[in-house]
Design an enzyme around this catalytic site. Structure first.
Site, PDB file in Angstrom:
ATOM      1  N   SER A  99       0.813  -1.220   0.000  1.00 15.65           N
ATOM      2  CA  SER A  99       0.000   0.000   0.000  1.00 15.65           C
ATOM      3  C   SER A  99       0.846   1.270   0.000  1.00 15.65           C
ATOM      4  O   SER A  99       1.684   1.459   0.888  1.00 15.65           O
ATOM      5  CB  SER A  99      -0.903  -0.005   1.240  1.00 15.65           C
ATOM      6  OG  SER A  99      -1.516   1.263   1.377  1.00 15.65           O
ATOM      7  N   ARG A 197      -0.089 -13.077 -22.188  1.00 11.12           N
ATOM      8  CA  ARG A 197       0.913 -12.056 -21.815  1.00 11.12           C
ATOM      9  C   ARG A 197       2.322 -12.446 -22.251  1.00 11.12           C
ATOM     10  O   ARG A 197       3.283 -11.829 -21.799  1.00 11.12           O
ATOM     11  CB  ARG A 197       0.902 -11.829 -20.301  1.00 11.12           C
ATOM     12  CG  ARG A 197      -0.419 -11.283 -19.761  1.00 11.12           C
ATOM     13  CD  ARG A 197      -0.723  -9.886 -20.238  1.00 11.12           C
ATOM     14  NE  ARG A 197      -1.951  -9.350 -19.652  1.00 11.12           N
ATOM     15  CZ  ARG A 197      -2.394  -8.121 -19.867  1.00 11.12           C
ATOM     16  NH1 ARG A 197      -1.742  -7.299 -20.684  1.00 11.12           N
ATOM     17  NH2 ARG A 197      -3.512  -7.702 -19.312  1.00 11.12           N
TER      18      ARG A 197
HETATM   19  C1  FAD Z   1      -1.388  -7.203 -25.738  1.00  9.80           C
HETATM   20  C2  FAD Z   1      -2.492  -6.669 -24.892  1.00  9.80           C
HETATM   21  C3  FAD Z   1      -2.918  -5.363 -25.039  1.00  9.80           C
HETATM   22  C4  FAD Z   1      -3.961  -4.850 -24.247  1.00  9.80           C
HETATM   23  N1  FAD Z   1      -4.327  -3.546 -24.399  1.00  9.80           N
HETATM   24  C5  FAD Z   1      -5.324  -3.041 -23.640  1.00  9.80           C
HETATM   25  C6  FAD Z   1      -5.736  -1.677 -23.772  1.00  9.80           C
HETATM   26  O1  FAD Z   1      -5.196  -0.917 -24.560  1.00  9.80           O
HETATM   27  N2  FAD Z   1      -6.735  -1.209 -22.975  1.00  9.80           N
HETATM   28  C7  FAD Z   1      -7.388  -2.027 -22.075  1.00  9.80           C
HETATM   29  O2  FAD Z   1      -8.297  -1.564 -21.381  1.00  9.80           O
HETATM   30  N3  FAD Z   1      -7.009  -3.307 -21.922  1.00  9.80           N
HETATM   31  C8  FAD Z   1      -6.006  -3.840 -22.673  1.00  9.80           C
HETATM   32  N4  FAD Z   1      -5.626  -5.155 -22.509  1.00  9.80           N
HETATM   33  C9  FAD Z   1      -6.281  -5.942 -21.452  1.00  9.80           C
HETATM   34  C10 FAD Z   1      -7.318  -6.959 -22.018  1.00  9.80           C
HETATM   35  O3  FAD Z   1      -8.319  -6.310 -22.725  1.00  9.80           O
HETATM   36  C11 FAD Z   1      -7.923  -7.757 -20.857  1.00  9.80           C
HETATM   37  O4  FAD Z   1      -8.721  -6.905 -20.029  1.00  9.80           O
HETATM   38  C12 FAD Z   1      -6.901  -8.399 -19.978  1.00  9.80           C
HETATM   39  O5  FAD Z   1      -5.901  -9.007 -20.751  1.00  9.80           O
HETATM   40  C13 FAD Z   1      -7.569  -9.440 -19.071  1.00  9.80           C
HETATM   41  O6  FAD Z   1      -7.722 -10.640 -19.782  1.00  9.80           O
HETATM   42  P1  FAD Z   1      -9.088 -11.388 -19.996  1.00  9.80           P
HETATM   43  O7  FAD Z   1     -10.121 -10.487 -20.572  1.00  9.80           O
HETATM   44  O8  FAD Z   1      -8.814 -12.643 -20.734  1.00  9.80           O
HETATM   45  O9  FAD Z   1      -9.635 -11.618 -18.539  1.00  9.80           O
HETATM   46  P2  FAD Z   1      -9.391 -12.484 -17.251  1.00  9.80           P
HETATM   47  O10 FAD Z   1      -9.860 -11.634 -16.165  1.00  9.80           O
HETATM   48  O11 FAD Z   1      -7.999 -13.064 -17.193  1.00  9.80           O
HETATM   49  O12 FAD Z   1     -10.473 -13.598 -17.415  1.00  9.80           O
HETATM   50  C14 FAD Z   1     -10.218 -14.829 -18.040  1.00  9.80           C
HETATM   51  C15 FAD Z   1     -11.330 -15.204 -18.971  1.00  9.80           C
HETATM   52  O13 FAD Z   1     -12.551 -15.340 -18.239  1.00  9.80           O
HETATM   53  C16 FAD Z   1     -13.631 -14.907 -19.062  1.00  9.80           C
HETATM   54  N5  FAD Z   1     -14.239 -13.733 -18.435  1.00  9.80           N
HETATM   55  C17 FAD Z   1     -13.845 -13.113 -17.283  1.00  9.80           C
HETATM   56  N6  FAD Z   1     -14.685 -12.100 -16.984  1.00  9.80           N
HETATM   57  C18 FAD Z   1     -15.613 -12.065 -17.959  1.00  9.80           C
HETATM   58  C19 FAD Z   1     -16.729 -11.234 -18.221  1.00  9.80           C
HETATM   59  N7  FAD Z   1     -17.087 -10.226 -17.418  1.00  9.80           N
HETATM   60  N8  FAD Z   1     -17.455 -11.481 -19.320  1.00  9.80           N
HETATM   61  C20 FAD Z   1     -17.153 -12.496 -20.158  1.00  9.80           C
HETATM   62  N9  FAD Z   1     -16.090 -13.322 -19.996  1.00  9.80           N
HETATM   63  C21 FAD Z   1     -15.335 -13.116 -18.901  1.00  9.80           C
HETATM   64  C22 FAD Z   1     -13.047 -14.559 -20.423  1.00  9.80           C
HETATM   65  O14 FAD Z   1     -13.103 -15.717 -21.244  1.00  9.80           O
HETATM   66  C23 FAD Z   1     -11.599 -14.216 -20.095  1.00  9.80           C
HETATM   67  O15 FAD Z   1     -10.705 -14.404 -21.183  1.00  9.80           O
HETATM   68  C24 FAD Z   1      -4.600  -5.680 -23.283  1.00  9.80           C
HETATM   69  C25 FAD Z   1      -4.169  -7.001 -23.138  1.00  9.80           C
HETATM   70  C26 FAD Z   1      -3.138  -7.510 -23.919  1.00  9.80           C
HETATM   71  C27 FAD Z   1      -2.679  -8.943 -23.727  1.00  9.80           C
END
Ligand code: FAD
Length: 241
Positions: A99, A197
């Site tokens: 924190s 990632r």
């Molecule tokens: C190369 C790269 C660039 C990115 N650039 C940006 C950016 O510019 N701006 C930005 O805001 N973010 C960015 N992100 C973040 C990205 O959009 C995701 O929010 C982040 O990687 C979390 O991954 P995830 O969505 O797979 O979620 P996690 O939280 O890891 O969840 C895992 C999986 O659970 C499911 N899940 C979880 N919650 C939900 C839900 N509410 N609804 C439906 N399915 C769900 C999905 O299948 C998801 O893939 C970037 C990510 C990467 C890897």
């Protein structure tokens, strides 16, 4: 530089995966049977071979549910606030983060901040695999950045010494400020985080972080994360349908 340490983890995680998954196909509860009985129909001469064949089959089939049972807790040291923001976007992990309201940042030196390679190298790889030449001389970059970071710590310290609460003084700190944390995640979600990632379009620091996580995970669940690395890493995310 970010460092990941193994904290605590489910013991015998791959045995747990096998018991949970085989239970899907058994009339009796797998928890009343020995592992030998549970794995009887699976190909292989030894228990180890059977476990390996079964786990590889589950991973390649995308039968992910059983991989949600084993969990691991990781200690993360010295990540930037940039990477903290990226990592904590993953909703299927639990975090505790040092924190800034309570921990003083007065003792930081410019050397403690997270230093991107482009601040000291003459060229870096771009997100699409190309090369970007950096034209501002290295010495100038280092002078600018260390000067700024020293100034920021001095301002922070003056504010805190002048009675400004740490929780407010921290607003002057850069996103390169190091932070420690603890993360607990199940094996399925960890594979997903590592998968999305690990590639060039993810930033260098989080790629370094997940590569350390992968090494720890391969020691913890060698069949699962070994198969995942060899056969599935190129898939961008394994949780989505
Ligand atoms: C190369 C790269 C660039 C990115 N650039 C940006 C950016 O510019 N701006 C930005 O805001 N973010 C960015 N992100 C973040 C990205 O959009 C995701 O929010 C982040 O990687 C979390 O991954 P995830 O969505 O797979 O979620 P996690 O939280 O890891 O969840 C895992 C999986 O659970 C499911 N899940 C979880 N919650 C939900 C839900 N509410 N609804 C439906 N399915 C769900 C999905 O299948 C998801 O893939 C970037 C990510 C990467 C890897």
């Amino acid at each position: 530089m970010v460092l990941v340490r193994k904290g605590v983890a489910t013991p015998n995680p791959e045995r747990l995966v096998c018991i949970a998954a085989r239970g899907d196909y058994m009339k009796d509860s797998p928890w009343t049977k020995s592992l030998e009985e549970i794995l009887k129909p699976i190909k292989g001469d030894t228990i180890e071979e059977k476990m390996e064949n079964f786990i590889v089959q589950l991973v390649l089939a995308g039968h992910w549910g059983p991989f949600e049972h084993p969990t691991i807790t990781l200690g993360i040291e010295g990540m930037s606030r940039v990477t903290l923001a990226q990592l904590t976007r993953h909703r299927l992990a639990t975090f505790d983060i040092q924190s800034g309201r309570f921990v003083s940042l007065k003792r930081l030196t410019p050397h403690d901040f997270i230093w991107p390679p482009s601040f000291s190298q003459d060229s870096v790889k771009t997100r699409d695999g190309g090369i970007r030449e950096i034209t501002i001389p290295k010495e100038k970059r280092e002078e600018l950045v260390t000067g700024l970071w020293q100034k920021v710590v001095d301002v922070y310290s003056s504010l805190v010494e002048g009675g400004v609460p740490k929780e407010d003084a921290r607003y002057v700190m850069p996103t390169a400020t190091p932070v420690n944390g603890t993360m607990t995640v199940n094996a399925r979600s960890l594979m997903h985080i590592i998968a999305i990632r690990s590639f060039g379009d993810a930033q260098w620091e989080i790629r370094d972080l997940v590569s350390q996580m992968l090494n720890i995970a391969k020691e913890w669940m060698p069949i699962t994360f070994g198969t995942f690395e060899k056969r599935l890493m190129s898939k961008r995310g394994i949780l989505a349908p």
